[in-house]
Design an enzyme around this catalytic site. Sequence first.
Site, PDB file in Angstrom:
ATOM      1  N   CYS A  35       0.857  -1.176   0.000  1.00 54.19           N
ATOM      2  CA  CYS A  35       0.000   0.000   0.000  1.00 54.19           C
ATOM      3  C   CYS A  35       0.896   1.230   0.000  1.00 54.19           C
ATOM      4  O   CYS A  35       1.644   1.447   0.962  1.00 54.19           O
ATOM      5  CB  CYS A  35      -0.896  -0.013   1.230  1.00 54.19           C
ATOM      6  SG  CYS A  35      -1.922   1.446   1.342  1.00 54.19           S
ATOM      7  N   CYS A  54      -5.110   6.291  -3.964  1.00 50.91           N
ATOM      8  CA  CYS A  54      -4.442   4.990  -3.915  1.00 50.91           C
ATOM      9  C   CYS A  54      -3.023   5.186  -4.431  1.00 50.91           C
ATOM     10  O   CYS A  54      -2.829   5.537  -5.597  1.00 50.91           O
ATOM     11  CB  CYS A  54      -5.209   3.982  -4.775  1.00 50.91           C
ATOM     12  SG  CYS A  54      -4.460   2.358  -4.747  1.00 50.91           S
TER      13      CYS A  54
END
Length: 263
Positions: free
Chosen positions: A74, A199
């Site tokens: 991530c 993101c």
Amino acid sequence: MQINFYKYQGAGNDFILIDNRLSVLKGIDKESVAQLCDRRFGIGGDGLMLLEDEPGYDFRMIYYNADGNEGSMCGNGGRCIVAFAKHLGVIDDATKFLATDGLHHAKISEAGDWVSLQMIDVTRIDQDGEAYVLNTGSPHYVKLASDLEVKDVYNEGYAIRNNATYKQEGINVNFVQKEGEGYFVRTFERGVENETYACGTGVTAVALAMAKHNHQSGIISTPVRVLGGNLNIRFDYDGEKFSNIFLEGPAELVFKGVINLNS
Ligand SMILES: N[C@H](CCC[C@H](N)C(=O)O)C(=O)O
């Protein structure tokens, strides 16, 4: 059992962070993660991370998606955990840490609110029809769009993420549109199973795919606007390999508190 937690956000991608250097948690089950990340029954977050000791590194990042599954890398979470490590005094202004996709280097501003995170090198970009598919630590699908302000990102992203090709492993679906010197991007995230406000591995995938799409090469810097703010991606591209990839943007401590865990 009572456990201190910290809430961070990076461009609107938000995370619950726990300092687990003393192993206060002996792992955390899927249901607990999903409950803590729930925006009505829990704290709320796109993911949950544990910061743990790791020999040879400053720390280890363990990342769970909001649905409780251990996720892949991530990017915004990586930036937030660097800010968390600085807050805890684990690092000063530079770090090397271990995540699920390997070693990451990062730098953080003196104020502790701006993080530049090196991402893994990328050598492979596939195509699925007109879309690009690549892995920047997490798997991403990148599709050009022309109506992005009003696009139904949830339903279109959901349909792609759940089609026969991607259903089993899942994929993060990014829609991109040219804007100024860079791009505007919206992402449907696997593991959240919804659109998120940003993101990091996704905007990285977009920047690389667009460099290939536009036949650019050399040292490239790409500003990207997302729903929750602005990010920047820097990298070298020789026409085949993407290296020295850095994801840059804000990371902010929002609040801290105490979790009551049953076990
Ligand atoms: N929000 C993340 C992506 C998390 C990855 C996850 N959604 C998955 O692929 O399972 C980021 O900033 O890169």
